[in-house]
Scaffold this motif. Structure first.
Motif, short mmCIF file in Angstrom:
data_model
loop_
_atom_site.label_atom_id
_atom_site.label_comp_id
_atom_site.label_asym_id
_atom_site.label_seq_id
_atom_site.Cartn_x
_atom_site.Cartn_y
_atom_site.Cartn_z
N ALA A 187 0.70 -1.50 0.02
CA ALA A 187 -0.31 -0.25 -0.03
C ALA A 187 0.98 0.93 -0.31
N VAL A 188 1.65 1.39 1.31
CA VAL A 188 2.80 2.09 1.00
C VAL A 188 3.78 2.54 -0.60
N ASN A 189 3.58 1.62 -1.16
CA ASN A 189 4.33 2.03 -2.77
C ASN A 189 3.57 1.96 -3.99
N LEU A 190 2.11 1.32 -3.40
CA LEU A 190 1.48 2.36 -4.65
C LEU A 190 1.31 3.93 -4.52
N LEU A 191 1.14 4.72 -3.29
CA LEU A 191 0.72 6.23 -2.51
C LEU A 191 2.10 6.61 -2.99
N ALA A 193 4.31 5.53 -5.51
CA ALA A 193 3.97 5.65 -6.96
C ALA A 193 2.92 6.69 -7.35
N TYR A 194 2.50 7.48 -6.42
CA TYR A 194 1.48 8.27 -6.89
C TYR A 194 1.89 10.03 -6.69
N GLY A 195 3.28 9.57 -5.96
CA GLY A 195 3.40 11.30 -5.20
C GLY A 195 2.72 11.74 -3.86
N ILE A 196 2.37 10.15 -3.59
CA ILE A 196 1.43 10.54 -2.01
C ILE A 196 2.60 10.45 -0.41
N ASP A 197 3.22 10.93 0.14
CA ASP A 197 3.54 10.45 1.38
C ASP A 197 2.15 10.29 2.96
N LEU A 202 -1.87 8.59 5.92
CA LEU A 202 -2.21 8.40 7.76
C LEU A 202 -2.67 9.15 8.06
N ARG A 203 -1.42 9.93 8.75
CA ARG A 203 -1.40 11.39 10.08
C ARG A 203 -2.77 12.08 9.33
N SER A 204 -3.26 12.00 8.61
CA SER A 204 -4.33 12.83 8.06
C SER A 204 -5.83 11.43 8.21
N ALA A 205 -5.84 10.38 7.76
CA ALA A 205 -6.90 9.95 8.15
C ALA A 205 -7.55 9.15 9.47
N ASN A 206 -6.83 9.31 10.83
CA ASN A 206 -6.80 9.19 12.12
C ASN A 206 -7.12 10.69 12.60
N GLU A 207 -6.76 11.91 11.98
CA GLU A 207 -7.64 12.86 12.55
C GLU A 207 -8.61 12.99 11.95
N LYS A 208 -8.86 12.80 11.08
CA LYS A 208 -10.33 12.31 10.29
C LYS A 208 -11.63 11.26 11.22
N PHE A 209 -10.85 10.30 11.38
CA PHE A 209 -12.09 8.93 12.25
C PHE A 209 -11.74 9.59 13.79
#
Length: 253
Positions: A187-191, A193-197, A202-209
């Protein structure tokens, strides 16, 4: 710090510390600096930077007592490193280069530094103490610089689906745990590839949850845990809807 660690008049707790025992506090303080930045709290940032600086002083003092190096050596070392890595700034004979070339030059210099320290693998120097997700990104970037990388996003996407299948087909808990690691790594490798840190994502997803969960608790008037799963899901959907631009806040009885 020298007084705190004075064998005769110092603090018993401070005297008992060593590099290993102080290290967790160093990591914790670095995260608290990052947290202050995320919250845009400049006052807290000033305080947390002081706490982090104390950790540097602490380690330097322990090293000085062992005759290894001093705080001045630490400061001199990073100064020399920054000058060496920025010849386009400090070397008047070096022509100005664009930002893209600066990044390339930076990586070349870091590679040379690692080689000078005896590194014999591209994987050398990726700190094991890094958060696992962040370390995965760094390991993958190192491999990519050697050409060991997918040419497009289809490769890592297919790999992620493959790892999901292997995880669900795992015959036992031991195998499933191993496949879980492979799944996260893919999953990290796919992100990447899209230039996503991945760490930031994940930090943003944690905050949203956390934000949405707290909102559900508020809407449920302290009775959230007593609700059925269907009722909790309804609250979740209400909170999500409330976050949509232009949507009014739902009223839940």
């Amino acid at each position: 710090m020298r007084r705190l660690r004075d064998p005769d008049t110092g603090c018993t707790w401070d005297l008992a510390q060593d590099f290993a025992s102080v290290a967790p506090y160093t990591i914790e303080e670095a995260y608290e600096v990052a947290d202050a930045i995320d919250r845009a709290d400049v006052t807290a940032l000033k305080e947390e930077l002081g706490d982090l600086l104390l950790q540097v002083v602490y380690h330097a003092q322990i090293a000085a007592e062992a005759g290894a190096f001093s705080f001045a050596d630490v400061a001199a070392g990073i100064t020399a490193k920054m000058i060496a890595r920025h010849p386009h700034v400090f070397d008047t004979k070096t022509h100005a280069i664009d930002s893209g070339m600066t990044d390339v030059r930076w990586e070349e210099l870091k590679h040379t530094e690692r080689a000078d320290k005896g590194a014999d693998s591209s994987m050398d120097g990726v700190a094991r103490a890094l958060p696992a997700l962040m370390r995965a990104q760094k390991l993958q970037k190192r491999a990519a610089r050697d050409g060991f990388d997918w040419p497009n996003v289809e490769g890592p996407l297919a790999k992620l689906h493959e790892e999901i299948d292997e995880f669900t087909a795992a015959p036992d808990d031991t195998a499933r745990a191993e496949e879980a690691g492979d799944l996260l790594f893919a999953a990290v490798n796919l992100l990447r590839a899209y230039g996503i840190d991945g760490e930031q994502a994940l930090r943003s997803a944690n905050e949203k949850f956390e934000r949405r969960y707290r909102a559900m608790e508020e809407l449920a008037a302290d009775a959230f845990s007593s609700l059925s799963l269907e009722e909790q899901e309804a609250l979740w959907q209400s909170v999500k809807l409330r976050e949509q631009p232009g949507c009014p806040s739902p009223q839940v009885a």
